[in-house]
Each structure stands twice: as structure tokens, then as C-alpha cells.
Design a protein around this motif. Sequence first.
Motif, mmCIF file in Angstrom:
data_model
loop_
_atom_site.group_PDB
_atom_site.id
_atom_site.type_symbol
_atom_site.label_atom_id
_atom_site.label_comp_id
_atom_site.label_asym_id
_atom_site.label_seq_id
_atom_site.Cartn_x
_atom_site.Cartn_y
_atom_site.Cartn_z
ATOM 1 N N ALA A 1 0.824 -1.208 0.000
ATOM 2 C CA ALA A 1 0.000 0.000 0.000
ATOM 3 C C ALA A 1 0.857 1.257 0.000
ATOM 4 C CB ALA A 1 -0.923 -0.004 1.218
ATOM 5 N N GLY A 2 2.053 1.177 0.579
ATOM 6 C CA GLY A 2 2.910 2.352 0.701
ATOM 7 C C GLY A 2 3.279 2.997 -0.605
ATOM 8 N N ILE A 3 3.390 2.213 -1.690
ATOM 9 C CA ILE A 3 3.767 2.793 -2.981
ATOM 10 C C ILE A 3 2.552 3.163 -3.820
ATOM 11 C CG2 ILE A 3 3.907 0.683 -4.362
ATOM 12 C CD1 ILE A 3 6.537 1.836 -5.554
ATOM 13 N N LEU A 4 1.388 2.722 -3.404
ATOM 14 C CA LEU A 4 0.172 3.021 -4.169
ATOM 15 C C LEU A 4 -0.416 4.349 -3.707
ATOM 16 C CD1 LEU A 4 -1.246 -0.603 -4.160
ATOM 17 C CD2 LEU A 4 -0.241 0.606 -6.105
ATOM 18 N N GLN A 5 0.446 5.380 -3.743
ATOM 19 C CA GLN A 5 0.127 6.733 -3.306
ATOM 20 C C GLN A 5 0.760 7.703 -4.317
ATOM 21 O OE1 GLN A 5 -1.674 6.831 -0.469
ATOM 22 N NE2 GLN A 5 -1.330 4.701 0.181
ATOM 23 N N PRO A 6 0.344 8.990 -4.324
ATOM 24 C CA PRO A 6 0.982 9.966 -5.212
ATOM 25 C C PRO A 6 2.465 10.116 -4.886
ATOM 26 C CG PRO A 6 -1.089 10.813 -4.319
ATOM 27 C CD PRO A 6 -0.776 9.558 -3.569
ATOM 28 N N PRO A 7 3.359 10.322 -5.875
ATOM 29 C CA PRO A 7 3.058 10.571 -7.287
ATOM 30 C C PRO A 7 2.973 9.302 -8.133
ATOM 31 C CG PRO A 7 5.388 10.843 -6.932
ATOM 32 C CD PRO A 7 4.807 10.510 -5.587
ATOM 33 N N PHE A 8 3.113 8.131 -7.516
ATOM 34 C CA PHE A 8 3.064 6.893 -8.294
ATOM 35 C C PHE A 8 1.635 6.555 -8.706
ATOM 36 C CE2 PHE A 8 6.848 6.836 -5.743
ATOM 37 C CZ PHE A 8 7.821 6.360 -6.602
#
Length: 699
Positions: A509-516
Amino acid sequence: MKQLYFVRCATMSATMLGLLAGTAQAQTKIKTKSSGAGKAKTTVAVPTSGTGLSLANLDKSVSPCDNFYQYTSGSWLKNNPIPAAETSWGSFNTLADNNRTILRRILNQAAANRTAKPGSNAQKVGDFYGAAMDTVAIEAAGLKYLQPHLAKIEAVTDLAGMQQLLNDPKSHVGNSWYGFGVLQDLKQNDVYMAFFNQAGLGLPDRDYYVKDDARSKGIRTAYQAYLTNTFKLLGDAPATAEKNAATVLRIETRLAQASRTRVAMRDIPAMYNKRTLAQLAQDYPNINFPLILKINGLTAAKDLVVAQPEFAKEVNTMLVAEPLADQKTYLRWHLVTSATPALPKAYVDEAFRFSQVLSGAKQQQPRWKRAQAATDGALGEAFGQLYVDEAFSPEAKARAKVMVENLRAAYAERIQATDWMSATTKAAALKKLNAFTVKIGYPDKWKDYSKLNVSRESYLNNLFAAQEFAGQENLNKYGKPVDRTEWTMTPPTVNAYYNALVNEIVFPAGILQPPFYDPKADDAVNYGGIGAVIGHEMTHGFDDQGRRFDAQGNMKDWWTKEDADKFNTKAAVVSKQFDAFTPLDSVHVNGALTMGENLADLGGLTIAYQAFLKTPQAKAGKSIDGFTPQQRFFLGYAQIWRTNMRPEAMRMRVQTDPHSPGQFRANGPLQNLPEFHQAFGCKDGDKMVRSAEARAKIW
């Protein structure tokens, strides 16, 4: 990937896994219809104003056809200097910092709750973090909690005692001599194998010990000073401390000379050296493999994989050739370094002073960040549940799943369209693609921490207890069915990975955030961001390492010889391209070391773009903020790699990291893509356009 950004290994078996484990679109409304892998389709309402991209980050004084990385992020790079406590600053860092804000609040609340049920996750998380933050107690304790472990080392009187100590799970002698653990059998991945690996170094890589350039010599001089000063803190007289420092450096140099290079470690088949217990006892009597298996509870094991036989041979020799007193000095050092975060400030400051030489950091990370990272490593799934409740909705997970399936379908199309693969190899590749397991956000089954004991009494005891728990958890796998629900990253982690041994792609979940991944952004930005990350992880299944594993995750050659030769020829083009990149004067990227990640970047970008072209936004062709959908896709891709990095950290990264520096991860793949050239009107002769004969194209 391997992991997308950093390689993080907590246990011995993870060292091998780190070699094999590689490491979302925005929409207002979604309708999903799925009829199997690769069949998902989406209907998207496209924003009419720009989100996900900030025009203020652009440097329009630079042509996108000259340096697209600088064009995309030049103003951001200028306006976002590296904070004093950081060695680099970019998209990964800013996202991680955002996540830390949430995590800090969760951990502070847990630490303040002194009424949590004993033995509960809340109690353990609160007490672990609380003890880590209690600097008064740490200073008052001094070496009180370390002394019993130092006494164990001092009590060793012979080889038998040394063998016993090295394999005692409660000795905590750090990364000394060698690594041992349990991993899925590379050729029969439904069972576990015992695994022995090179280790024992205090510097980041074996090359730091063997290179004779001025910088390497300077680092060794600083390392010796760090050693000396730490031995003084332990109570050694100055002359004795200097002698002990020289002893540690000499032993580690000898181990380094017997170690394989990082490039050699990429040859996975060359590390699959399975030996019977009888063979091991005969070849390496001083290591005493029967004792290793007995102490670690693996008496049922009849064989063991020795990843680097030449390293094992040298350790076997050193265990009798090196004076016992010198070996004990070496173990004292590794015990202290494994305990440093929980020791008094003088030890921590000494370690930081040396880290400055390696990384260039100007200040230490604040203690709460260090304590938070330690808590995540020890109990990450315990408080990760609270993180996902706040930061990752079920709807976000569902949207990310849809994007994965869209990319899987695009990948299948690219495989089928290749003009260099035979029908036989294509069929096997498609079988593997369709067999990918996808994990998004957080585990379906959370880790059980009931056997980990944590209290407020001692941060050091907690740290060691967590190490013992992780080690025992790994060893307990032997003889049991393979747990395919397990995650090797915690939910807040800003990273992703591909695990070849179970053929899975995993996105915390940590990488499924802006700006990604930005729920408010248009498809172009999200496909260029997290879409390229998803494609990157998928491509690890077919890179120079992942391609050696079949659809079930077993190390098996499923390529025809002709196709394998063609792949290697194409991969060599990418390697040559990256060899030529120079982030600093006289410092070149190592194309062989970064091969897998560079192939994954090129493949991930290619597949993400193919998937994006099927979206309503791409088909409508409507510009936002003056950029076409295709241009926004490439801007979304390049912005995730923006990074300012200190020269010291850059040198260390180029020498040790299988990932290329950010500017080359952005520009390198794009220089090969005609679709990018067309989107921005780039012509032959522009720096962002490779000549047709020099371009790399695989998928």
C-alpha cells in the motif's frame, strides 16, 4: 527488483531472495468485467484539468528532446535540496515521508497506551517503539544488556566452542563469518532447502576492501578509525583498540577476497551448489555443517546448498588458521554493530560519523524515524493494519487490481507480437505471465507475533528478541508446506517486488500513493507512474534472472537455445547503453550489475504505454494543461525518478546497487522508444533519440 528501489534483506535466506525477488490508474467511476487473467477492462471518467502533474516542476528552458529528465523535473530538483539528514531526496523519499507522518501518529498513540492487553499487538508495538525512544533508559543501562553476549564470546576457548557460538541463535554476533537460513528449493519450490551464503563484512561490498583507488583507501582509513573508536568505547586501551581494529579489518579483507562480486552473484544457477551432509562434513570440517543443522533444528535435512563453495573453503581454513583471540575480537565488533541502534549515544554517533564518509549525510536521522524503521522491521504487519485502514481503501485496491490485469493483457499482446521468439517459447512465456500471482496493498493473512516477547525494559533486548523471532520463523519453515501467502515487505513500504520462487508480483500500500498512483489524476499520469512500476515487476519474470524460472517458480530452462541467444544479444545492447552513463566524473554505471533493473524499466515502460493506449483518455486524445495524453504519460513516468543525491551516496550506489541512478532510469529507456520521440516531436540527432541501429527493443 529484486526490488524497485532498494534491496532490503532481513534474514539470511532473504539475501538469496533479494536476488530473485524483483521488486494505478485514476478514475472517477469504474466498471470492471473480468473473464480471466488479462481480460479486465475499465471505463474511466477523465479529468478535464491537470492533477498528478505540477507544471511548476518543469524546466522549460531545457528541450524534452535533449534531456527529458531535466525537462520534467528541473525546477523540482532546484527547489528541493537534500535535507541535512538525508543522502538523497526524490519521489520515493517524499512519499515515504508522507507515510511516516501517518505511522508516527499510530506509533505515538501505541506508545502512550499503557493499558494495552499484555501480549497483544498493540502492547508489543507500543512497548517496542516506546523503548526505542527512551534515550534516558538507554543511557542509564549503558552496556548492561550487552554484557551477557560479550561474556559468551569471551568464554570461547577452542574451535568447538566457536562453532557452538556461531550457531547459537541468541549469540547475536551479527553478520559474522557466514549466513545460514531456509529458502524454497530453487528447482523444487514446493519444499524448503537449507542455504549457506557468503557474509561477514562490515563495509557495504567486497570491492571496498580490494580496490586500491584513493577513495577506497580513504574509506578503509575512516573505517579503521571507526573500529578503533568503538573498541575504545568498549573499554580497550588506545593501543589495544588500534590493534583490534587492524585485526577486524584484516579478517574482513580476507573474507572479501574470497567473496564473489555483485555481478557474479547475479548468476543464480552458479549458486545452486547442493551437497550432501556427508560431503559437507568432509569438505568443510571446521565449519561443522552437521552441528549447524542440529543447533538450528534441521536434523531432517540431508543436504544443503552452498552458494559460494570457494568462500566456504576459505572460512573453513580461517576458523583454524586465525588465532582464536583474533576471531573473538572480530565477533565482538560484529556483536556491537548489530546492537548499535540500542546502545548509548556515543556508539550511535560514532557509527554515524563513519556513515557520513560513505553517504555524505550532514545530520543523523531524527530518533523517531530510526525508531519507526526499527519497529516496522520488527512488527511491521502488526501496525501496518492500522496504516492501511487510514491510507489505503478497498476501492484503491480494486482499482490497482484492474490496472494490473490491463497490463497483463498488454504484456500478452507484446509477447505474441515479438518477431524474435519461437512459438514454443512464446507459449511458455504466456503460461508464466498468466500464472503470475498478484498481491496488492496488504496480506490477506496477517503475521502472528504471539511468540515475540517485547517489553519497556530494554530496547536492546527487544531488538535481539525480534532478530531471534525472525530467524526462528525462517527456520521453522523447513519441512513444512510453502506458505504462498507470505509477504517480504510490510504494508507501508514504498517499494514493490517480483518473487521468482512463487512467480508473484507484490505492491504494498505504501507505494500506491501519489506521485506513483493518484486517485485524482488522469490515466496518463497513473499509467506512466504506477503502471510502469507494475510493468517493471512483470518484466522481472522475464529479465536475465527471472527468465530462468518457469510458471511454477522452479529454476528451469523453458527457452529454446536460439531464443535464449537472441534474448542475450538484445540484453547486451541495454548493458552497453548503461555502461556509458556517467553520473559523476570517472564514475560509470555498471551495465552488468544493473542489467535486471534496466531491462525491467524498459519492459515496464513499454508495456504500460501499450496498456495506456487502450484507455478512453488515450483514444479521445484531449490535451490537459497543454499536453497530449501521450505526453502526460511520459511526464508521469519521468517524474517518479526525480532524485537529488549526494556525490558520496551516488558513488556508493553505483558500486553496490543493482538499480541505476534516477536520471538514467528516466532517460535511458525513453531514448529507445519511438513512441516517446513521436509524442514530443524528437528527431534523429537529438540526445533523447538513439539511432535505429543502436536502440534496444525486447518486448
